[in-house]
Design an enzyme around this catalytic site. Structure first.
Site, short mmCIF file in Angstrom:
data_model
loop_
_atom_site.label_atom_id
_atom_site.label_comp_id
_atom_site.label_asym_id
_atom_site.label_seq_id
_atom_site.Cartn_x
_atom_site.Cartn_y
_atom_site.Cartn_z
N TYR A 1 0.81 -1.23 0.00
CA TYR A 1 0.00 0.00 0.00
C TYR A 1 0.84 1.27 0.00
O TYR A 1 2.04 1.22 0.16
CB TYR A 1 -1.06 0.01 1.10
CG TYR A 1 -0.66 -0.09 2.55
CD1 TYR A 1 0.63 0.12 3.00
CD2 TYR A 1 -1.64 -0.38 3.50
CE1 TYR A 1 0.95 0.04 4.33
CE2 TYR A 1 -1.34 -0.47 4.85
CZ TYR A 1 -0.04 -0.24 5.26
OH TYR A 1 0.26 -0.33 6.60
N GLU A 2 0.17 2.39 -0.25
CA GLU A 2 0.81 3.70 -0.44
C GLU A 2 1.80 3.68 -1.60
O GLU A 2 2.86 4.31 -1.56
CB GLU A 2 1.52 4.15 0.85
CG GLU A 2 0.64 4.21 2.06
CD GLU A 2 -0.64 4.99 1.86
OE1 GLU A 2 -0.68 5.85 0.96
OE2 GLU A 2 -1.62 4.73 2.58
#
Length: 596
Positions: free
Chosen positions: A440-441
């Site tokens: 994620y990110e």
């Protein structure tokens, strides 16, 4: 049961001795963070992490979050009480401006505290972590009214924050998003669409949730250039600041995940929800990137934090587990076998994790200080140099620290043998929780492409040139110091590898862009190894200067040995990474898709 002890001594060593944080007292907030204040904050953060958050880690993993028929979500047992303690302690607003109820202390200090909390309970720490990121975006791009409405309540822990980017049909390519915004006569917008993978999207910890949502205004340009950012509160807000009715946003479901079960990862449905524009129309990514950059540094810390807690548990087990005899003869003669920590290959594993952790912690502190300079200095040249550093290091910290953090968690699990695969030891949770940080990110492959394709050539290579100059100057200044040669000579060789790789990309990426793509991950890790080696060289220099007059001999001697291990056993990987980069993309891209 798993254990955790916050590395307060190591953090104080970095803040006080290696980076000499008091030299930054000309910056706002730093003079308030004197040595005794820092020590008190780190000690209290350690207690909270060890005594409150860590015992809830396995509870959150086993219970998870629950969605009810009315779309409410409840968090695991103890989370609500712990969040109240977190809020009452002022931890969420540690670095937030005083005018909004924060303490205005350096970001460097809050990042240090965050590591402790993430090691103790990664899933829980995501709730305040995302709130801090949302506050950062509002403080930079929000209107004065938006700041006054949302930030004080978020600082106080009454309201939480989220970021809403991903949709079922699009992940990294946000230009494909379909969530739409329709402007209303009063200047507000009606937001309609579905977002997925929203961490903390619904919970029972706070009375309101401030959703930052990317959406496309009707008639906006196609692609990423037509995306805007909106603030969409879960509960509408009355003119007097009190909460009104439920807004048109609800939790459709909770994702069933590999790890971080204690964090409610939601599918959120927006049905004509009332939202307000943040920043300019069609400039949503500019505003969201403030939050994303905050989050990416935080995710890098997650990789380090899981590596640290996994290491501590592996060490404890290795000292306790009896298996075989030392190759040089029995060490525990009063016992039927020796503890496995006597075996060289066990030491190799533990030293590899430790050497990474201590250098990665230094890299985070160094970069956090640059963040403070970039946001707080009144010297434009200093701000620019610090911002250059942040842009260059963010993908490295996010990508390498999470890649290696996960690998280290798995290596720590290996120390337990079959017991590491059993839930009751707790180490398998570290592996599962650490895995998401690579995804994620911005997945790590994207971080590598960002580094090679954007950050290296940005401003004519100004940032990478400054990095080379700084490291090369350190090597030159310390090259004649006999005690420093075990650290400086390997660092100098690795810097040359990185320079060769950079030059190869300059010469070959333009002619064939696949060469850049094929090299990107190896380049990111090569860069990360050099950055960690530079941290070790700086720590070694400070340690040697201090060791003659210090009573902290065991700690300081351990530091030198660990740094030497990194230089001898880990840094040589730069040569391998360089060879892979220089191999180019030919064999990687030659097979037709149908051959796979």
């Amino acid at each position: 049961m798993p254990i955790y002890k916050a590395p307060v001594e190591d953090m104080n060593f970095l803040l006080n001795d290696v980076f000499q944080i008091d030299r930054y007292n000309n910056l706002p907030g730093f003079s308030d963070a004197s040595a005794d204040v820092r020590e008190a904050i780190l000690d209290e953060a350690a207690k909270f992490s060890e005594q409150v958050l860590q015992p809830l880690n396995s509870v959150g993993d086993l219970e998870g979050c629950k969605r009810h028929d009315d779309a409410r979500v409840t968090t695991p047992t103890g989370f609500k009480e712990a969040f109240k303690q977190l809020a009452d302690g002022g931890w969420i607003g540690l670095s937030a401006p005083a005018e909004f109820g924060g303490q205005g202390l350096p970001t460097t200090l809050s990042q240090s505290v965050n590591e402790f909390m993430v090691s103790a309970n990664m899933a829980f720490s995501m709730y305040p972590g995302l709130t801090q990121g949302a506050m950062a975006a509002l403080l930079v791009h929000g209107t004065p009214e938006q700041k006054q409405t949302y930030v004080p309540n978020m600082v106080a822990g009454k309201w939480a924050g989220t970021m809403n980017l991903t949709e079922p049909h699009c992940g990294t390519d946000l230009g494909l998003m379909r969530t739409k915004a329709v402007k209303q006569a009063d200047g507000s917008y009606k937001i309609t669409g579905t977002k997925i993978f929203i961490s903390g999207g619904e919970q029972d910890l706070t009375e309101n949730i401030v959703h930052l949502v990317l959406a496309r205004i009707e008639g906006a340009p196609a692609g990423i250039k037509g995306v805007s950012l909106f603030v969409v509160p879960k509960m509408t807000i009355n003119p007097d600041g009190t909460l009104g009715a439920q807004n048109g946003v609800s939790c459709g479901s909770i994702e069933h995940k590999m790890g971080i079960h204690g964090n409610s990862t939601c599918v959120l449905n927006f049905d004509n929800a009332v939202g307000w524009l943040i920043g300019e129309e069609n400039k949503g990514m500019t505003a969201m990137f403030v939050m994303m950059n905050e989050a990416r540094l935080g995710v890098g810390v997650q990789g380090l934090a899981q590596s640290e807690v996994a290491y501590q548990n592996a060490v404890a087990y290795a000292k306790d587990r009896l298996q075989g005899r030392a190759l040089t003869g029995p060490q525990a003669k009063d016992k039927p076998a020796d503890p496995i920590i006597v075996h060289p290959d066990v030491r190799r594993t533990l030293m590899t994790i430790r050497a990474f952790n201590e250098a990665a912690r230094a890299l985070v502190v160094w970069t956090s200080l640059k963040s403070d300079v970039a946001h707080r200095s009144d010297d434009q040249k200093e701000r620019q140099a610090a911002d250059d550093h942040m842009g260059l290091m963010t993908p490295v910290i996010k990508g390498m620290l999470t890649d290696v953090g996960f690998a280290n968690a798995a290596s720590a699990q290996q120390m337990f043998g079959g017991h590491g695969y059993i839930v009751e030891t707790g180490v398998e949770q570290f592996v599962r929780d650490a895995r998401i940080a690579m995804i994620y990110e911005g997945a790590n492959g994207i971080q590598a492409l960002d580094l090679v394709g954007r950050k290296l050539p940005k401003d004519g290579g100004r940032a990478i040139t400054a990095f080379f100059n700084e490291v090369s100057s350190f090597v030159k200044e310390n090259g004649a110091n006999e005690a420093m040669k075990p650290y400086v000579a390997p660092l100098g060789a690795s810097v040359q590898h990185l320079q060769q790789a950079t030059m190869w990309l300059m010469q070959n990426a333009m002619a064939n862009p696949d060469n850049a793509g094929a090299a990107s991950t190896d380049y990111l890790h090569l860069f990360g190894l050099v950055a960690l080696a530079y941290m070790w060289a700086r720590m070694a220099k400070v340690t040697q200067d201090k060791i003659a007059s210090s009573s902290e001999q065991p700690y300081l001697k351990s530091k030198l040995v660990t740094g030497k291990f990194f230089m001898e056993r880990m840094l040589p990987e730069t040569a391998t990474r360089l060879a892979r980069i220089q191999a180019g993309a030919a064999s990687m891209m030659e097979l037709p898709a149908e051959a796979f």
